[in-house]
Scaffold this active site. Structure first.
Site: not given
Ligand code: AHR
Length: 502
Positions: A172, A291
């Protein structure tokens, strides 16, 4: 109401990559410490890992585990986790405002993953670290010997290389919350240089570049495009992350959130193909949805813990207790991942134990299955083979977030090895059965060998240590006549039907 799915043996989406049933273990809350690892627990082995948790992980049948983060990895020094455990440093983890003891590190985790029959998807730190560290960890893990890092691995007790195949280039990196967050240009540059050096160290590895943290990031789409401009020739996958919630308590929209996941996947695949065209490349970049889950129940409590008790060791954070309606959505999300299995080769349910997880544990006590354990377990155990293109004819409804949602969400997978077709189906209707017809064209179906349904629970019903009764039950309401399977799907139900075929 009636609904129909038509599949044909010859109309295939693709083979399921077993890595689609991946999960995720982050050094976060009680996932590692007091989760998979609890020395002193009555079931712990000499290394401190709980046997009862291992058994549940094996039952879940997750094939692939991302490690060690998540946000944690962006400040992690992997060398803190090797060598004698007593010499390892304690560090502040700025991602989760906790204390990392480093009792569990690379060797301990790799041994544990081996014991639960899972391959590891290793994430490297591209937040506070850089390309030298990236190539060193690959040499440490995968080089056979005779070099500084590979001999250090041997000195630390592991003679054979770990041969880790899949690696994530950071986590991320577009998120302002990330340690060492970067612009797409900055990340694209460091990712491509890390990728080159990692593949020069071991050319058998596969690499995942970071896509956006989710599809509502302001830079979504342009981030993907810029990152791929830099990395296209050197990486194999682009990542997607997304968590869903029912904060507004709007069931109709919530149970349709897998439509959002589907749109997200299709958008990212299009961006990959746009860059492919721009570069006149023959290579296709696949997707790693590394995720995904429901995450919101614990948000308020976590904010309190972070404020009142920072720097604790393994605090109880991100401990969502999942409801029956969450299990229904998880089933729908699994169907969407499978429908896109021609592009989604990796997916990781985030996470595995205690932290937004299908498995919960009590310190010194029991381990149990959350509601979401079951759809994942069924898909990971029986959802193998070739996904068939589903043509679905179902009544629809409209809701706040989507104009037209089919009451039936379903697909069929042909498992050639086992000689069976497995149908997964979600009935989104709150009060009506679905009389489902599945036209199995090109097959000679035999008996229904299993019809398992999860239905009849309160929407907000959860599993606890004392009462874990939200789980599938056997149904008899399915039969085969000719090449047609018929089944009754109860209102608000998750279903798996296995049919023997020739
Ligand atoms: O899975 C929990 C967190 O969610 C991960 O650490 C991070 O990557 C994401 O924001």
């Amino acid at each position: 109401m009636k609904a129909k799915m038509t599949v044909n043996k010859a109309y295939e989406i693709d083979k399921v990559d077993p890595r689609i049933y991946g999960s995720f273990v982050e050094h976060l809350g009680r996932c590692v410490y007091d989760g998979i690892y609890e020395p002193g627990h009555k079931t712990a082995n000499a290394g401190g890992f709980r046997a009862d948790v291992k058994e549940l992980v094996k039952e879940l049948n997750t094939s692939f585990i991302r490690y060690p983060g998540g946000n944690f990895v962006s400040g992690y020094n992997w060398m803190d986790g090797i060598g004698p455990a007593n010499d390892r440093p304690k560090r502040l983890d700025l991602a989760w405002r906790t204390m990392e003891t480093n009792e569990v590190g690379l060797h301990e985790f790799m041994d544990w993953a081996n014991e639960v029959n899972a391959d590891v998807n290793m994430a490297i730190n591209l937040g506070t670290k850089g390309i030298d560290d990236a190539r060193n960890i690959v040499e440490y893990c995968n080089h056979k010997g005779g070099t500084y890092w590979s001999d250090l691995r041997k000195a630390n007790g592991r003679a054979e290389p770990y041969k880790i195949k899949t690696w994530c280039l950071g986590n991320e990196m577009d998120g302002p919350w990330q340690m060492g967050a970067k612009t797409a240009e900055e990340y694209g540059r460091i990712a491509v240089e890390a990728a080159k050096m990692m593949k020069w160290t071991d050319d058998s590895i596969e690499l995942v570049a970071c896509g956006s943290s989710n599809n509502s990031m302001p830079t979504f789409a342009s981030w993907e495009s810029t990152v791929l401009e830099h990395t296209y020739d050197h990486v194999d996958f682009l990542s997607l992350h997304c968590y869903y919630n029912n904060r507004e308590n709007d069931l109709k929209s919530y149970l349709a959130m897998n439509i959002d996941m589907d749109n997200f996947i299709k958008s990212v695949a299009s961006i990959c193909d746009y860059i492919k065209a721009k570069k006149h490349s023959k290579k296709t970049i696949n997707l790693s949805f590394d995720e995904w889950n429901v995450w919101y129940h614990s948000n308020e409590q976590d904010a309190k813990i972070a404020k009142e008790a920072p720097w604790s060791i393994s605090p109880s954070i991100l401990e969502d207790i999942y409801t029956f309606e969450d299990a229904l959505l998880v089933g729908g999300l699994l169907i969407t991942l499978l429908k896109n299995c021609d592009r989604v080769k990796i997916a990781c349910l985030a996470q595995l134990v205690n932290v937004i997880a299908p498995i919960m544990t009590e310190k010194g006590g029991e381990a149990w299955r959350q509601t979401t354990f079951y759809p994942f377990k069924q898909a990971a155990n029986y959802g193998h083979g070739t996904v068939l293109t589903p043509i679905i004819d179902s009544p629809t409804y409209g809701c706040e977030k989507f104009e037209s949602v089919p009451y039936l969400e379903s697909l069929a997978i042909h498992n050639e090895e086992k000689g069976e077709v497995v149908v997964f189906a979600l009935n989104r209707s709150e009060n009506e059965d679905i009389e489902l017809t599945v036209d199995l064209q090109g097959f000679r179906p035999g008996l229904v060998t299993e019809f398992s349904e999860m239905s009849g629970f309160g929407l907000k019903q959860v599993n606890t240590k004392a009462d874990a009764s939200v789980k599938p039950a056997e149904s008899k309401a399915a039969k085969v006549e000719g090449d047609t399977l018929t089944a009754v799907l109860k209102p608000l139900s998750w279903n798996m039907i296995r049919v023997a075929v020739k």
